[in-house]
Design a protein around this motif. Sequence first.
Motif, PDB file in Angstrom:
ATOM      1  N   SER A  43      84.061  63.758   4.462  1.00  0.00           N
ATOM      2  CA  SER A  43      84.408  63.872   3.044  1.00  0.00           C
ATOM      3  C   SER A  43      84.287  62.537   2.325  1.00  0.00           C
ATOM      4  CB  SER A  43      85.821  64.425   2.889  1.00  0.00           C
ATOM      5  OG  SER A  43      86.749  63.558   3.499  1.00  0.00           O
TER       6      SER A  43
ATOM      7  N   TYR B 210      78.597  64.517   2.551  1.00  0.00           N
ATOM      8  CA  TYR B 210      78.641  65.359   1.364  1.00  0.00           C
ATOM      9  C   TYR B 210      77.554  66.405   1.317  1.00  0.00           C
ATOM     10  CZ  TYR B 210      82.111  62.572  -1.113  1.00  0.00           C
ATOM     11  OH  TYR B 210      83.250  61.963  -1.509  1.00  0.00           O
TER      12      TYR B 210
ATOM     13  N   TYR C  88      87.501  66.920   0.478  1.00  0.00           N
ATOM     14  CA  TYR C  88      86.275  67.072  -0.329  1.00  0.00           C
ATOM     15  C   TYR C  88      86.524  67.970  -1.535  1.00  0.00           C
ATOM     16  CZ  TYR C  88      81.616  68.715  -1.593  1.00  0.00           C
ATOM     17  OH  TYR C  88      80.481  69.058  -2.285  1.00  0.00           O
TER      18      TYR C  88
END
Length: 331
Positions: free
Chosen positions: A226, A233, A271
């Motif tokens: 994250s 990502y 995230y």
Amino acid sequence: MSQGSNFVDYVKICCRSGKGGAGSAHLHRDILTSMGGPDGGDGGRGGHIIVVGSSNIWTLLHLKYRKHIIAEDGLAGGSSHKSGRQGKDEILEVPLGTIAKDAETGEVLFEITQNGETKILTHGGRGGQGNAHFKNSVQQTPRYAQPGEQGQEVWNVLELKVLADVGLVGFPNAGKSTLLSVVSAAKPEIADYPFTTIVPNLGIVSYRGGKSFVMADIPGIIEGASKGKGLGYRFLRHIERNSVLLFMVPADTSRSIKEEYEILKHELESYNPELMQKPHVLAVTKSDMLDQELMDEMKQDLPNIPSIFISSVAEKNILELKDMLWKAIES
């Protein structure tokens, strides 16, 4: 060509829409009329750049090498009030789950989620009005018309987030690709080392009564993904679009199953906290090496979510897992 090079989930393109055609400043003339009124037609609109969703494509590969997308200019207006022809639009087909952004600001312009959904990415310039529009009681024979509006030239990003019913979440080597190959016709690359899967693999899983659902093998995430560590990502992005998250933890993990689940969950939550609102199901993989006594003992320490012990290789509890997933999708 391997699937890895076929799967493209990000392209940056320069979009140049068409310029509008100029209006005409023509004055009517014929054998009987030497000094007629204005009859200049309007210029045609410049071509748009249009994005259309297609369920037949899964990747942005076809746009990877088209850095410049240029639509046609509109044509100028003519005499006798004739309008100029519109510039031809440039149509870009994209997979469902594609998001369009402004490359400079990162602003999301729109997303395409339906087959046939159509959005204008870059508007063509408007055509100029002919002099016929500017006639009035004071100005009977205007000798001017509008020029066409310039087209736009902008850099845009198209980004794909895979749409699937079930996303497989787990560290590398949790057995995600093996499960997908057993429950669907997908043939992902499978090997005994981390990061075999470097692109999302999609498979259609057939279920009871002719029903089916889509499963996506999301590449293995690692602690720190994250924060952009590892493959980070780029992969977590695909998990956002799945309805149900199937967490996969191997029975031979060096940590406790609950601990590994919590780490995976923490990565996703860091995230995007919204991922915690999706239904979670836990599959303990490679469980063909466990006897009933050991499984009963391990069950005491499982997190409080629907859980099942499976073995893709031995095809143990696979149908029961499908039942659990279908129930989660339906809910």
